[in-house]
Scaffold this motif. Sequence first.
Motif, short mmCIF file in Angstrom:
data_model
loop_
_atom_site.label_atom_id
_atom_site.label_comp_id
_atom_site.label_asym_id
_atom_site.label_seq_id
_atom_site.Cartn_x
_atom_site.Cartn_y
_atom_site.Cartn_z
N ASP A 104 3.14 101.74 38.42
CA ASP A 104 2.33 101.29 37.57
C ASP A 104 1.06 100.88 38.22
OD1 ASP A 104 3.83 102.01 35.42
OD2 ASP A 104 4.83 100.12 35.25
N GLY A 105 1.22 100.07 39.60
CA GLY A 105 0.08 99.12 40.01
C GLY A 105 -1.33 100.39 40.21
N GLN A 106 -0.84 101.51 40.70
CA GLN A 106 -2.05 102.46 40.93
C GLN A 106 -2.84 102.77 39.79
OE1 GLN A 106 0.54 105.15 43.31
NE2 GLN A 106 -0.93 105.21 44.92
N TYR A 107 -2.10 103.25 38.67
CA TYR A 107 -2.73 103.77 37.52
C TYR A 107 -3.34 102.27 36.82
CZ TYR A 107 -3.45 105.23 32.79
OH TYR A 107 -3.84 105.57 31.35
N SER A 108 -2.82 101.37 36.87
CA SER A 108 -3.49 100.22 36.41
C SER A 108 -4.72 99.65 37.30
CB SER A 108 -2.61 98.72 36.64
OG SER A 108 -1.55 99.10 35.70
N MET A 439 -7.41 92.70 32.19
CA MET A 439 -6.09 92.31 31.69
C MET A 439 -5.62 93.53 31.09
SD MET A 439 -4.68 91.73 28.69
CE MET A 439 -6.20 91.42 27.72
N SER A 440 -6.39 94.12 30.15
CA SER A 440 -5.60 95.18 29.43
C SER A 440 -5.13 96.16 29.94
CB SER A 440 -6.95 95.61 28.41
OG SER A 440 -7.56 94.53 27.68
N SER A 441 -5.62 96.48 31.33
CA SER A 441 -5.36 97.54 32.08
C SER A 441 -3.92 97.24 32.54
CB SER A 441 -6.15 98.15 32.80
OG SER A 441 -7.65 98.28 32.87
N TYR A 444 0.55 96.84 29.97
CA TYR A 444 1.46 98.01 29.26
C TYR A 444 1.88 98.62 30.62
CZ TYR A 444 0.32 97.07 24.65
OH TYR A 444 -0.09 96.40 23.31
N ARG A 445 3.12 98.22 31.14
CA ARG A 445 3.67 98.70 32.25
C ARG A 445 5.04 99.76 31.85
NH1 ARG A 445 5.50 93.14 34.92
NH2 ARG A 445 6.82 93.16 32.85
N ASN A 446 5.23 100.52 32.90
CA ASN A 446 6.31 101.78 32.52
C ASN A 446 7.58 101.20 32.63
OD1 ASN A 446 4.71 103.99 32.55
ND2 ASN A 446 4.72 104.28 34.55
N MET A 453 7.12 95.01 25.09
CA MET A 453 6.98 93.49 24.38
C MET A 453 6.13 92.77 25.30
SD MET A 453 9.30 93.69 22.22
CE MET A 453 10.14 92.15 21.77
N PRO A 454 5.91 92.54 26.83
CA PRO A 454 4.94 91.82 27.40
C PRO A 454 3.63 92.25 26.75
CG PRO A 454 6.55 92.35 28.86
CD PRO A 454 6.70 93.34 27.77
N GLY A 455 3.34 93.48 26.69
CA GLY A 455 1.91 94.07 26.49
C GLY A 455 1.40 93.63 24.85
N HIS A 456 2.38 93.83 23.93
CA HIS A 456 2.15 93.38 22.73
C HIS A 456 1.77 92.00 22.65
CE1 HIS A 456 2.77 97.56 21.83
NE2 HIS A 456 4.15 97.64 21.52
#
Length: 516
Positions: A104-108, A439-441, A444-446, A453-456
């Motif tokens: 997730d870290g790389q895509y974020s 922040m937005s990036s 939303y994590r895999n 839930m954390p993203g929403h």
Amino acid sequence: MATTTNKLATDSDSGQFHSDDEKRTLGEKGEDVEQSVPYNLPPDPDAGLSAEERARIDRRLLWKLDLRLIPWLCVLYLASFLDRTNIGNAKILTLTQDLNMPSDGQYSAVLSIFFVSYSLAEPLTNVLLKRLRPSIFIPAIMILWGIAMTFMGFCTNWSGLMAGRFFLGLTEAGLFPGVNYYLSCWYKRSEFGIRAAIFFSAAAVSGSFGGLLAAAIANMDGLGNLPGWAWIFILEGIATVALGVASFWLVYDFPDSATFLSEPDRIRVVRRLKLDNQASAEKEEFKMIYFWASVKDWKTWTGAMIYMGADGALYAFSLFLPSIVAELGYKATTAQLLTVPPYAVACVFTIFIGFLADRTHQRGLCNMGVALVGAAGFSMLLGSSQPKIQYAGTFLGALGIYPCIANTISWTSNNVEGVYKRGVTLGIVIGWGNLNGIMSSNVYRNVDKPRYMPGHGVVLAYLVLFLLGGSFLQYTLLQNENRKRRAGKRDHWIEGKTQEEIRTMGDMKPDFLYFL
């Protein structure tokens, strides 16, 4: 927005104004009050015409401006938003697998790096726009970011994609703040909101169009030994370069030198801006005092807080909507297509709110009402595991985010006077808002699939704390300041000053009343 030094005067805390002739207007309680003609007003090309003839000429002029300025600028912003968010469409294809991005870290990080360069460049772009001229600055940055977009399609590893996104953010930074500033130099305050809304609605259209386009381009997978996601970047980048080249002929400079207007029409545009007490009609040399005037103005920072709430939510929504819909159980192509309806509805609602805010002069109340709609949408995403309810929540989420972007920019622009001060303020407000794209990036994590839930929860907090709370704070402060100015408690600010010094005070003039 209205002052006692020109023909416009307010009649309520909303900043709504009445107009009469250039010498007389309505006082606060409705009585006629003698007024001075605005400073350095050009000769009236319509002197001697009746009020009906003047109104007809003004409507024809406004229609000419709308046809020449708005459609092409909408196309440019559609391309801009498409290019920055198409990575979300690429992700649900094979982007992360092909570039060996398992975490997730790389895509974020790929998403975040765009907002770093984008946000740092924004505060300076409006100064460059003013100095280099719109007809040069806007086409040039479009060609540059189109090239960056195209070459992202040839990336073979994570590092190359990071570099491409960094330069994409750097070169795209000037368009959104630049166009909003540019439009504010053409239209009266009471006309600006609907135009800004139509311009920004291109972002919602790009969401709809982007899903359809990505679904179509994905069928080119394997052509030229390139994956489908690469063709998304390449074809959309080439299209942006072509739009940039065309913009050398289709983007115009400021009113006093616009080539598509006759000399009488140029005078009419400048006069209507001056009669609206706008410094946009003045030629002004950049000085650092304008920068510091913006930095020291509390409205800059309340505007930044409001825009932070809207923009942080916007990028989280637009970057991850394809992934959110995909997790409802749909295949990649179906998920791409299901992202279209929420954007389409948001586009219509954005224009409606722009129209409503212009008519009522209540931008703050519009922001607060729309933020509640968005909060309801993300509450549905948090509270239900049923796909149909979650999908309905994405509609309310889109309705609660998109209109507030354009409305907040209009609100900020309406309440800041001075050519360069307004430009710097818009740059800071929009730059700070886009910095929250970092922040937005990352919310939303895999690992949070399928409910995210954390993203929403983070997006809901942004909508309630910053968008709703910030709008309420700014609305209250502006309302209180208007009351003080009407009561004469700011009149001492102009004591001992010449007419020229008073004119250059912009929104700090005691008789400048704010849009609420």
